[in-house]
Write a protein that holds these residues in place. Structure first.
Motif, PDB file in Angstrom:
ATOM      1  N   LEU A  36       0.998  -1.177 -11.859  1.00 15.90           N
ATOM      2  CA  LEU A  36       1.623  -0.930 -10.567  1.00 15.90           C
ATOM      3  C   LEU A  36       2.590  -2.058 -10.219  1.00 15.90           C
ATOM      4  O   LEU A  36       3.696  -1.809  -9.725  1.00 15.90           O
ATOM      5  CB  LEU A  36       0.579  -0.752  -9.455  1.00 15.90           C
ATOM      6  N   ALA A  37       2.213  -3.296 -10.485  1.00 18.09           N
ATOM      7  CA  ALA A  37       3.109  -4.431 -10.212  1.00 18.09           C
ATOM      8  C   ALA A  37       4.399  -4.291 -11.017  1.00 18.09           C
ATOM      9  O   ALA A  37       5.499  -4.537 -10.499  1.00 18.09           O
ATOM     10  CB  ALA A  37       2.413  -5.753 -10.537  1.00 18.09           C
ATOM     11  N   GLN A  38       4.281  -3.849 -12.256  1.00 18.28           N
ATOM     12  CA  GLN A  38       5.466  -3.652 -13.091  1.00 18.28           C
ATOM     13  C   GLN A  38       6.327  -2.507 -12.543  1.00 18.28           C
ATOM     14  O   GLN A  38       7.551  -2.611 -12.468  1.00 18.28           O
ATOM     15  CB  GLN A  38       5.057  -3.362 -14.528  1.00 18.28           C
ATOM     16  N   GLU A  39       5.676  -1.436 -12.115  1.00 13.04           N
ATOM     17  CA  GLU A  39       6.396  -0.308 -11.526  1.00 13.04           C
ATOM     18  C   GLU A  39       7.136  -0.746 -10.253  1.00 13.04           C
ATOM     19  O   GLU A  39       8.287  -0.358 -10.025  1.00 13.04           O
ATOM     20  CB  GLU A  39       5.407   0.814 -11.211  1.00 13.04           C
ATOM     21  N   ILE A  40       6.489  -1.570  -9.465  1.00 11.56           N
ATOM     22  CA  ILE A  40       7.125  -2.091  -8.247  1.00 11.56           C
ATOM     23  C   ILE A  40       8.337  -2.942  -8.613  1.00 11.56           C
ATOM     24  O   ILE A  40       9.413  -2.794  -8.026  1.00 11.56           O
ATOM     25  CB  ILE A  40       6.112  -2.892  -7.395  1.00 11.56           C
ATOM     26  N   ALA A  41       8.179  -3.824  -9.590  1.00  8.16           N
ATOM     27  CA  ALA A  41       9.286  -4.705  -9.997  1.00  8.16           C
ATOM     28  C   ALA A  41      10.476  -3.885 -10.503  1.00  8.16           C
ATOM     29  O   ALA A  41      11.633  -4.192 -10.180  1.00  8.16           O
ATOM     30  CB  ALA A  41       8.813  -5.687 -11.063  1.00  8.16           C
ATOM     31  N   VAL A  42      10.198  -2.841 -11.266  1.00  8.93           N
ATOM     32  CA  VAL A  42      11.275  -1.981 -11.766  1.00  8.93           C
ATOM     33  C   VAL A  42      12.011  -1.323 -10.604  1.00  8.93           C
ATOM     34  O   VAL A  42      13.243  -1.291 -10.562  1.00  8.93           O
ATOM     35  CB  VAL A  42      10.723  -0.923 -12.756  1.00  8.93           C
ATOM     36  N   GLN A  43      11.247  -0.800  -9.644  1.00 12.77           N
ATOM     37  CA  GLN A  43      11.880  -0.145  -8.503  1.00 12.77           C
ATOM     38  C   GLN A  43      12.647  -1.146  -7.645  1.00 12.77           C
ATOM     39  O   GLN A  43      13.703  -0.812  -7.093  1.00 12.77           O
ATOM     40  CB  GLN A  43      10.848   0.604  -7.656  1.00 12.77           C
ATOM     41  N   LEU A  44      12.144  -2.365  -7.529  1.00 14.97           N
ATOM     42  CA  LEU A  44      12.873  -3.398  -6.796  1.00 14.97           C
ATOM     43  C   LEU A  44      14.232  -3.654  -7.452  1.00 14.97           C
ATOM     44  O   LEU A  44      15.250  -3.759  -6.766  1.00 14.97           O
ATOM     45  CB  LEU A  44      12.061  -4.697  -6.725  1.00 14.97           C
ATOM     46  N   TRP A  45      14.233  -3.739  -8.772  1.00 16.19           N
ATOM     47  CA  TRP A  45      15.491  -3.963  -9.488  1.00 16.19           C
ATOM     48  C   TRP A  45      16.445  -2.786  -9.290  1.00 16.19           C
ATOM     49  O   TRP A  45      17.621  -2.961  -9.014  1.00 16.19           O
ATOM     50  CB  TRP A  45      15.238  -4.205 -10.967  1.00 16.19           C
ATOM     51  N   ARG A  46      15.913  -1.570  -9.415  1.00 19.71           N
ATOM     52  CA  ARG A  46      16.750  -0.375  -9.234  1.00 19.71           C
ATOM     53  C   ARG A  46      17.346  -0.313  -7.827  1.00 19.71           C
ATOM     54  O   ARG A  46      18.441   0.197  -7.642  1.00 19.71           O
ATOM     55  CB  ARG A  46      15.940   0.895  -9.474  1.00 19.71           C
ATOM     56  N   SER A  47      16.605  -0.805  -6.846  1.00 21.05           N
ATOM     57  CA  SER A  47      17.027  -0.729  -5.449  1.00 21.05           C
ATOM     58  C   SER A  47      17.771  -1.970  -4.978  1.00 21.05           C
ATOM     59  O   SER A  47      18.267  -2.000  -3.852  1.00 21.05           O
ATOM     60  CB  SER A  47      15.798  -0.537  -4.551  1.00 21.05           C
ATOM     61  N   PHE A  48      17.842  -2.985  -5.808  1.00 20.02           N
ATOM     62  CA  PHE A  48      18.386  -4.267  -5.366  1.00 20.02           C
ATOM     63  C   PHE A  48      19.816  -4.148  -4.852  1.00 20.02           C
ATOM     64  O   PHE A  48      20.198  -4.845  -3.903  1.00 20.02           O
ATOM     65  CB  PHE A  48      18.301  -5.304  -6.490  1.00 20.02           C
ATOM     66  N   ALA A  49      20.601  -3.266  -5.419  1.00 17.35           N
ATOM     67  CA  ALA A  49      21.986  -3.101  -4.964  1.00 17.35           C
ATOM     68  C   ALA A  49      22.042  -2.645  -3.505  1.00 17.35           C
ATOM     69  O   ALA A  49      23.018  -2.905  -2.809  1.00 17.35           O
ATOM     70  CB  ALA A  49      22.720  -2.101  -5.860  1.00 17.35           C
ATOM     71  N   SER A  50      20.956  -1.990  -3.030  1.00 17.80           N
ATOM     72  CA  SER A  50      20.937  -1.515  -1.645  1.00 17.80           C
ATOM     73  C   SER A  50      20.427  -2.574  -0.665  1.00 17.80           C
ATOM     74  O   SER A  50      20.484  -2.364   0.547  1.00 17.80           O
ATOM     75  CB  SER A  50      20.069  -0.255  -1.517  1.00 17.80           C
ATOM     76  N   PHE A  51      19.955  -3.703  -1.181  1.00 15.13           N
ATOM     77  CA  PHE A  51      19.468  -4.757  -0.300  1.00 15.13           C
ATOM     78  C   PHE A  51      20.629  -5.339   0.501  1.00 15.13           C
ATOM     79  O   PHE A  51      21.649  -5.717  -0.044  1.00 15.13           O
ATOM     80  CB  PHE A  51      18.769  -5.861  -1.091  1.00 15.13           C
ATOM     81  N   ASP A  52      20.449  -5.402   1.813  1.00 19.97           N
ATOM     82  CA  ASP A  52      21.477  -5.914   2.716  1.00 19.97           C
ATOM     83  C   ASP A  52      20.867  -7.073   3.508  1.00 19.97           C
ATOM     84  O   ASP A  52      20.096  -6.859   4.444  1.00 19.97           O
ATOM     85  CB  ASP A  52      21.948  -4.800   3.657  1.00 19.97           C
ATOM     86  N   ALA A  53      21.236  -8.294   3.133  1.00 18.85           N
ATOM     87  CA  ALA A  53      20.681  -9.490   3.766  1.00 18.85           C
ATOM     88  C   ALA A  53      21.021  -9.563   5.250  1.00 18.85           C
ATOM     89  O   ALA A  53      20.303 -10.221   6.006  1.00 18.85           O
ATOM     90  CB  ALA A  53      21.169 -10.743   3.050  1.00 18.85           C
ATOM     91  N   ALA A  54      22.060  -8.874   5.676  1.00 18.67           N
ATOM     92  CA  ALA A  54      22.424  -8.891   7.089  1.00 18.67           C
ATOM     93  C   ALA A  54      21.478  -8.017   7.916  1.00 18.67           C
ATOM     94  O   ALA A  54      21.325  -8.233   9.114  1.00 18.67           O
ATOM     95  CB  ALA A  54      23.864  -8.394   7.270  1.00 18.67           C
ATOM     96  N   ARG A  55      20.811  -7.047   7.283  1.00 15.53           N
ATOM     97  CA  ARG A  55      19.932  -6.120   8.000  1.00 15.53           C
ATOM     98  C   ARG A  55      18.464  -6.544   7.961  1.00 15.53           C
ATOM     99  O   ARG A  55      17.701  -6.205   8.865  1.00 15.53           O
ATOM    100  CB  ARG A  55      20.059  -4.720   7.409  1.00 15.53           C
TER     101      ARG A  55
END
Length: 171
Positions: A36-55
């Motif tokens: 599960l931790a690995q699955e989470i890390a993969v999804q974090l990487w896939r979603s990282f482009a959507s991370f908005d530090a201003a929000r």
């Protein structure tokens, strides 16, 4: 490795405890937690482009992604009929081998948390991490008022379950 990858790896390393805490609450057994931790890390990487530090802070965004993956995982486990109650073994993190075994009240708390539905389990995890109502609301996508109400209800239910065994023991 480009700057984007380096930034992600640095942030993931800095906040990796979040991944392990979430995986520990939603998966049973070391192998399942690691998966599960690995699955989470993969999804974090896939979603990282959507991370908005201003929000949002990175940790808030990370909790949101991690909990979404974990809740989906818990639902899949439940559909497959493999649901197991949360116990002290769920909360064993890497390097916790030297930690003293939890007392009975802590074990009862873990059991109680394990019986909560996935959303309330996420809510209580964040609450126990001392996250503000505003941050919990942002992570879970619910209002701060809803967070406060749900926490109050969970506390009330927990008090009832923690007091009831003591009262029956005295009788």
């Amino acid at each position: 490795m480009n700057d984007h990858q380096r930034q992600f790896e640095a942030l993931l390393q800095e906040h990796r405890g979040i991944v392990f805490k979430v995986a520990s609450v939603y998966a049973h057994g070391r192998e399942n937690r690691n998966d599960l931790a690995q699955e989470i890390a993969v999804q974090l990487w896939r979603s990282f482009a959507s991370f908005d530090a201003a929000r949002a802070k990175f940790s808030t965004w990370m909790y949101r992604v991690a909990l979404n993956v974990a809740i989906s995982h818990a639902r899949q486990v439940a559909r497959d009929g493999r649901l197991e109650p949360l116990d002290a073994a769920h909360l064993e993190l890497p390097g916790d081998a030297d930690v003293v075994q939890p007392d009975e009240r802590l074990a009862a708390l873990y059991t109680f948390i394990g019986r909560l539905d996935p959303l309330n389990r996420a809510l209580i995890l964040l609450y126990l991490e001392d996250r503000s109502h505003a941050e919990i609301a942002q992570v879970l996508g619910i209002s701060e008022t809803n967070v406060a109400t749900k926490i109050g209800r969970i506390k009330h239910k927990l008090r009832g379950q923690m007091i009831a065994p003591a009262d029956t023991a005295r009788a």
